[in-house]
Write an enzyme that holds these catalytic residues in place. Sequence first.
Site, mmCIF file in Angstrom:
data_model
loop_
_atom_site.group_PDB
_atom_site.id
_atom_site.type_symbol
_atom_site.label_atom_id
_atom_site.label_comp_id
_atom_site.label_asym_id
_atom_site.label_seq_id
_atom_site.Cartn_x
_atom_site.Cartn_y
_atom_site.Cartn_z
ATOM 1 N N GLU A 78 0.858 -1.182 0.000
ATOM 2 C CA GLU A 78 0.000 0.000 0.000
ATOM 3 C C GLU A 78 0.896 1.234 0.000
ATOM 4 O O GLU A 78 1.794 1.334 0.833
ATOM 5 C CB GLU A 78 -0.896 0.016 1.233
ATOM 6 N N ARG A 308 5.610 -13.714 9.213
ATOM 7 C CA ARG A 308 6.171 -12.389 8.973
ATOM 8 C C ARG A 308 7.445 -12.190 9.778
ATOM 9 O O ARG A 308 7.741 -12.933 10.723
ATOM 10 C CB ARG A 308 5.154 -11.297 9.297
ATOM 11 N N LYS A 318 3.698 3.431 11.087
ATOM 12 C CA LYS A 318 3.740 4.784 10.530
ATOM 13 C C LYS A 318 3.380 5.816 11.584
ATOM 14 O O LYS A 318 4.042 6.852 11.719
ATOM 15 C CB LYS A 318 2.776 4.863 9.343
#
Length: 638
Positions: A78, A308, A318
């Site tokens: 994204e 992951r 973020k």
Amino acid sequence: MGSKNLPDQSKAPKPKKEQPSKQMKSTCAPKPKRAQATNPATDDPQSMFKVGFLSDVYQERSIESGAINKVVTRFPPEPNGFLHIGHSKAIAINFGFAQQHGGECYLRFDDTNPKGEEEQYFIAIEEMVRWLGFEPKRVTYSSDNFERLYALAEALVEKGKAYVCHCTKTEIIAQRGGGEGEGKPRYACPHRDRPTSESLAEFRAMRDGQYEAGEAALRMKQNLDDGNPQMWDLFAYRIPDKDHRRHHRTGDKWRIYPTYDFTHCLCDSFEGITHSLCTTEFELSRVSYEWLCHQLEVYKPMQREYGRLNVSGTVLSKRKIIELVNNGHAHGWDDPRLYTLIALRRRGIPPGAILSFVNELGVTKAPSNIELKRFETSIRRYLELTVPRLMLVLEPLAVIIDDLDDDHLELLDVPFSKDPTYGSHKVPFTKKVYIERSDFREVDSDDYFRLAPGKSVGLLKAPFPITATSFDKDPKTGEVTVVHAKYEKPLDGSAPKKPKSFIHWVASSPVHNSPIKATVRAFNPLFKSNNPAAHPDGFLADINPESEQIFPDAMIESGFKEIKDRAPWPAEAGEKINNAETRNCQAEGAAPAATEPKPETVRFQGMRVAYFCVDRETTTDNLILNKIVTLKEDIGKD
């Protein structure tokens, strides 16, 4: 290039182990032994695809079985933030998997949510993929398929497998058995069984702007009795707030946007993805992924999930990084103390080292939870075998060798590495040299093996030791300003007495542009603990006040110029560019493709200190170096 592939004729005896110098926290360490592990730069970088989980995934749908003609994968970020270390695993897996099997990989921007999407993120993401050494087959965008996705959404409604819902967020949570009195039975939305024609008309009304955010949404009609929450009538289209409706690429054309759950599998299908590889957080989504492809009768890619990569001792979100920047704890998204990929690049971490690290961890369905020290160990091992060595002094202290003539000059042939292919260079040795301030003590002790009054020490690569005889001090500060010494060269030509330890140094020789002055930025962990988020007062309360140390008066030996001219070090992954091509062009008289290496590719080991690279803020008059990682620390004598 001015270097000679010669053995080191003046190799000094191996120094005894010492503890790191104390002026640089966890930075100065004794010279490490050569790593015993195999060279990560030449290890099989494809090993994680040949055995284990990813090998099994390939066998499920292989070329050899006739199930597919070519492997096609994708990396679908994204574009609403900068990539971090966790994304490096996804990049390495998706591009590497295709590469291993002679296939191709798309870089697809999943740009279906206008909120937070910015041009800088598109640019930086593509740049990082290429920096890691991968070339996308094509760069695509989910938004390129908006017309096709909308048409399929209408088709899903017409099939009776989607409907327009007007419920509130609270009502939808309750329908799924959540909210107050959680655990209640699930029940259907009251709009679920409205006529198909009515849902189609309402969906078109959504498209035409007749509803605002939260007033209507298109939901897929799945299976509420399924135990998998990803089958509980997921959203297919939603209406964003007016402030976040304008799309980066399509402008004001659309008032509604498809969700990830609707878009992802269909874009995979459009692009002919054979193996849709994602992290295990999407494992439950595999059912809805396959359900939607089946309902719309389109090609169904095979989704498989791996664990992951998580790194402790830092923050990757973020929101938290923005807080760090806004509160002055970080200088920007590329602050070398952060673990965004642009920060790691600026810090000097080679892209090949990151790929080696991912390969070293391997791939399974279990998550990889890694402490920073393990990451740094991997990087250190990689650098040990891929970058040249120089002498650098962080806090210089002048040493005058009184019994040498004022114009004394010896040019010592010093190798750039234990690997002879790196070549060697000439280093001036003169009457005045600079040593590390922490390598001298005013008062000697039995357990101290560096320079002190009456004590001898070897100067790395110099033919003879020196012995401190006296020192001068600043009368105001009491700080030692100059150490006086004598050169222990036997007059009768016999072999000198072997010193107990060796220290690094840089000579004063203006004619050889020595020393080269620099500002060194030494970075330590940004947080004090392995889990900043667990601090009772919030992660900002866990900030390490000593995460950045500045050494404004550092000095480097003259070999730095050749190291800079021969960069990148190492020329691997996305940094292979082209300095070799440039030199070939110059030799052939053609215009060079590039003339300057990227600053962070000028990497070297500062012997007994740390690994360093040049920072992008370097100017003609101000050389700035970043510490990449410390040398391996040994427990020894001080």
